[in-house]
Design a protein around this motif. Structure first.
Motif, PDB file in Angstrom:
ATOM      1  N   ILE A 106       0.846  -1.192   0.000  1.00  0.00           N
ATOM      2  CA  ILE A 106       0.000   0.000   0.000  1.00  0.00           C
ATOM      3  C   ILE A 106       0.883   1.244   0.000  1.00  0.00           C
ATOM      4  N   LYS A 107       0.297   2.391  -0.311  1.00  0.00           N
ATOM      5  CA  LYS A 107       1.056   3.641  -0.418  1.00  0.00           C
ATOM      6  C   LYS A 107       1.553   4.104   0.951  1.00  0.00           C
ATOM      7  N   ASP A 108       2.763   4.722   0.932  1.00  0.00           N
ATOM      8  CA  ASP A 108       3.308   5.286   2.162  1.00  0.00           C
ATOM      9  C   ASP A 108       2.405   6.427   2.650  1.00  0.00           C
ATOM     10  N   LYS A 109       2.325   6.559   3.972  1.00  0.00           N
ATOM     11  CA  LYS A 109       1.515   7.639   4.536  1.00  0.00           C
ATOM     12  C   LYS A 109       1.950   7.906   5.973  1.00  0.00           C
ATOM     13  N   MET A 110       1.973   9.191   6.356  1.00  0.00           N
ATOM     14  CA  MET A 110       2.245   9.567   7.736  1.00  0.00           C
ATOM     15  C   MET A 110       0.990  10.199   8.320  1.00  0.00           C
ATOM     16  N   THR A 114      -4.195  10.388  14.889  1.00  0.00           N
ATOM     17  CA  THR A 114      -5.134   9.503  14.204  1.00  0.00           C
ATOM     18  C   THR A 114      -5.572   8.385  15.133  1.00  0.00           C
ATOM     19  N   SER A 115      -6.560   7.646  14.711  1.00  0.00           N
ATOM     20  CA  SER A 115      -7.081   6.542  15.527  1.00  0.00           C
ATOM     21  C   SER A 115      -6.775   5.205  14.862  1.00  0.00           C
ATOM     22  N   VAL A 116      -6.895   4.141  15.647  1.00  0.00           N
ATOM     23  CA  VAL A 116      -6.727   2.795  15.109  1.00  0.00           C
ATOM     24  C   VAL A 116      -7.725   2.559  13.981  1.00  0.00           C
ATOM     25  N   LYS A 117      -8.955   3.020  14.165  1.00  0.00           N
ATOM     26  CA  LYS A 117      -9.981   2.834  13.137  1.00  0.00           C
ATOM     27  C   LYS A 117      -9.619   3.559  11.844  1.00  0.00           C
ATOM     28  N   GLN A 118      -9.122   4.787  11.943  1.00  0.00           N
ATOM     29  CA  GLN A 118      -8.763   5.550  10.743  1.00  0.00           C
ATOM     30  C   GLN A 118      -7.614   4.889   9.982  1.00  0.00           C
ATOM     31  N   ILE A 119      -6.660   4.349  10.716  1.00  0.00           N
ATOM     32  CA  ILE A 119      -5.537   3.658  10.072  1.00  0.00           C
ATOM     33  C   ILE A 119      -6.049   2.419   9.336  1.00  0.00           C
ATOM     34  N   TYR A 141      -3.248   7.288  18.089  1.00  0.00           N
ATOM     35  CA  TYR A 141      -1.823   7.537  17.936  1.00  0.00           C
ATOM     36  C   TYR A 141      -1.606   9.032  17.695  1.00  0.00           C
ATOM     37  N   GLU A 142      -0.565   9.579  18.295  1.00  0.00           N
ATOM     38  CA  GLU A 142      -0.196  10.962  17.999  1.00  0.00           C
ATOM     39  C   GLU A 142       0.586  11.036  16.684  1.00  0.00           C
ATOM     40  N   LYS A 143       1.163   9.899  16.294  1.00  0.00           N
ATOM     41  CA  LYS A 143       1.855   9.796  15.004  1.00  0.00           C
ATOM     42  C   LYS A 143       1.936   8.332  14.615  1.00  0.00           C
ATOM     43  N   PHE A 144       1.677   8.040  13.353  1.00  0.00           N
ATOM     44  CA  PHE A 144       1.765   6.663  12.849  1.00  0.00           C
ATOM     45  C   PHE A 144       2.248   6.723  11.399  1.00  0.00           C
ATOM     46  N   VAL A 145       3.311   5.976  11.097  1.00  0.00           N
ATOM     47  CA  VAL A 145       3.937   6.030   9.775  1.00  0.00           C
ATOM     48  C   VAL A 145       3.822   4.689   9.070  1.00  0.00           C
ATOM     49  N   ILE A 146       3.369   4.729   7.824  1.00  0.00           N
ATOM     50  CA  ILE A 146       3.356   3.551   6.955  1.00  0.00           C
ATOM     51  C   ILE A 146       4.410   3.767   5.880  1.00  0.00           C
ATOM     52  N   HIS A 147       5.390   2.872   5.831  1.00  0.00           N
ATOM     53  CA  HIS A 147       6.485   3.024   4.860  1.00  0.00           C
ATOM     54  C   HIS A 147       6.876   1.660   4.306  1.00  0.00           C
ATOM     55  N   LEU A 239       5.992  -3.427  27.423  1.00  0.00           N
ATOM     56  CA  LEU A 239       5.588  -3.353  26.025  1.00  0.00           C
ATOM     57  C   LEU A 239       5.987  -1.988  25.462  1.00  0.00           C
ATOM     58  N   LYS A 240       6.436  -1.970  24.223  1.00  0.00           N
ATOM     59  CA  LYS A 240       6.804  -0.723  23.554  1.00  0.00           C
ATOM     60  C   LYS A 240       5.820  -0.456  22.418  1.00  0.00           C
ATOM     61  N   VAL A 241       5.302   0.774  22.360  1.00  0.00           N
ATOM     62  CA  VAL A 241       4.310   1.144  21.354  1.00  0.00           C
ATOM     63  C   VAL A 241       4.731   2.432  20.665  1.00  0.00           C
ATOM     64  N   GLY A 242       3.985   2.789  19.634  1.00  0.00           N
ATOM     65  CA  GLY A 242       4.257   4.021  18.912  1.00  0.00           C
ATOM     66  C   GLY A 242       3.861   5.243  19.728  1.00  0.00           C
ATOM     67  N   GLN A 243       3.943   6.399  19.082  1.00  0.00           N
ATOM     68  CA  GLN A 243       3.702   7.665  19.766  1.00  0.00           C
ATOM     69  C   GLN A 243       2.219   7.841  20.086  1.00  0.00           C
ATOM     70  N   MET A 244       1.896   7.825  21.395  1.00  0.00           N
ATOM     71  CA  MET A 244       0.507   7.978  21.821  1.00  0.00           C
ATOM     72  C   MET A 244       0.461   8.577  23.207  1.00  0.00           C
ATOM     73  N   SER A 245      -0.730   8.955  23.647  1.00  0.00           N
ATOM     74  CA  SER A 245      -0.891   9.581  24.953  1.00  0.00           C
ATOM     75  C   SER A 245      -0.732   8.549  26.070  1.00  0.00           C
ATOM     76  N   GLU A 246      -0.490   9.057  27.271  1.00  0.00           N
ATOM     77  CA  GLU A 246      -0.361   8.170  28.429  1.00  0.00           C
ATOM     78  C   GLU A 246      -1.670   7.440  28.699  1.00  0.00           C
ATOM     79  N   ALA A 247      -2.806   8.131  28.460  1.00  0.00           N
ATOM     80  CA  ALA A 247      -4.111   7.518  28.695  1.00  0.00           C
ATOM     81  C   ALA A 247      -4.345   6.337  27.765  1.00  0.00           C
ATOM     82  N   ASP A 248      -3.940   6.478  26.484  1.00  0.00           N
ATOM     83  CA  ASP A 248      -4.123   5.372  25.544  1.00  0.00           C
ATOM     84  C   ASP A 248      -3.158   4.232  25.836  1.00  0.00           C
ATOM     85  N   ALA A 249      -1.932   4.564  26.261  1.00  0.00           N
ATOM     86  CA  ALA A 249      -0.977   3.529  26.654  1.00  0.00           C
ATOM     87  C   ALA A 249      -1.508   2.754  27.857  1.00  0.00           C
TER      88      ALA A 249
END
Length: 325
Positions: A106-110, A114-119, A141-147, A239-249
């Motif tokens: 799929i195409k790259d996108k930053m 965004t939300s899990v649903k939007q991704i 996510y405060e940031k999510f990258v597809i590459h 566990l290590k996750v992408g960039q997100m808020s403390e509440a979502d973590a």
């Protein structure tokens, strides 16, 4: 009453449909912790000293539907696609559910904020097969990258980081994303003394399974946000996750604690093809010898096997969701 095993397996290649007339064995595995449901159809490599020319009629991408049951009363057990055909003394047709379609690039996108649903919706739009996202996991996510990724790669990352149940309903063209153990399917009843043929279940109490989970989220400035859930004095998991808020973590940490340290059964048990059961079902498991363990459990995995010897459905329960009197 006698029960005779019946099955129906059909393939569709282009506009042509083919019905399988012989079978050595068929095995179907479903698990809410795996992205894909899979099936393996095993055929003899030769019949009357003549090689079966299966590849003349089906191949990678052919659609497959598997139904099983007793005395002609068939239930659809699997819908998917042929992923591979192998030969090694027998002919095996490896099948996969709709995840097969998502193995495309799929195409790259930053994404920013965004939300899990939007991704997931972006992935489905890129695949272009008309799949709808059914998501009630409110995680951002405060940031999510597809590459340089496939749709499968992105879904796998979402599942690994969020600990969500991610699975397909191929028949309805739906991609489901839910917090662990929240999606409610059907309801079945099993009894150790009646319709459970063999069991390796071992009951585990939450009080004996202390666990503290730490989720670390690396921010764009290099700092690390942490969120914790559970109890000290037992096992620790990080566990290590992408960039997100403390509440979502924190939501991810709580989901992992629920999965690992609730009252639950470990192991599995074998039963018949009826009643029908699949992951997300609620299973009331009754044991007259240990009534304190009788309760309703979340079904997290099933494995179905049919052959000339008959049919067996193996059930793997997860956490206890309710007590019974």
């Amino acid at each position: 009453m006698y029960y005779n095993i019946d099955w129906e397996i059909k393939f569709k290649t282009g506009s042509k449909t083919f019905k399988l007339l012989m079978l050595l064995e068929c095995e179907i595995e479903k698990n809410v912790e795996n992205l894909a449901d899979v099936a393996v159809i095993t055929l003899p490599e030769t019949v009357l000293n003549q090689a079966l020319k299966v590849k003349d009629k089906i191949g990678r991408g052919s659609e497959v539907t598997i139904k099983t049951g007793y005395n002609g009363d068939l239930k659809t057990e699997f819908i998917g696609f042929v992923r591979d055909i192998t030969t090694d003394g027998s002919l095996k047709i490896q099948c996969e559910d709709a995840l097969f379609l998502f193995r495309r690039g799929i195409k790259d996108k930053m994404f920013k904020t965004t939300s899990v649903k939007q991704i997931a919706e972006y992935v489905c739009s890129e695949i272009g097969e008309g799949y709808k996202v059914i998501c009630d996991y409110d995680l951002n996510y405060e940031k999510f990258v597809i590459h340089q990724a496939t749709g499968y790669d992105v879904l796998q990352k979402l599942q690994e980081e969020t600990k969500a149940n991610v699975y397909f309903n191929t028949e309805k063209k739906e991609l489901h994303i839910h917090p662990p153990f929240t999606e409610k399917g059907g309801y079945v009843i099993y009894c150790m003394q009646k319709n459970i043929e063999k069991s390796s279940l071992e009951y585990k109490k939450a009080i004996d399974r202390k666990l503290e989970v730490t989720v670390e989220s690396i921010q764009k400035n290099g700092t690390v946000k942490t969120a914790k859930s559970g109890n000290t004095g037992g096992d620790t998991v990080t566990l290590k996750v992408g960039q997100m808020s403390e509440a979502d973590a924190k939501k991810i940490a709580e989901a992992e604690v629920l999965k690992r340290s609730s009252d639950m059964y470990e192991g599995s048990f074998d039963t018949w093809l009826i009643p029908y059961c699949e992951p997300t079902y609620s299973a009331k498991i009754v044991d007259f010898d240990y009534p304190e363990q009788s309760a309703i459990y979340y079904v997290k995995a099933t494995k179905l096997n049919i052959s000339s010897s008959g049919g067996v459905r193996s059930i793997t329960p997860g956490i206890k969701t309710a007590t019974v009197k």
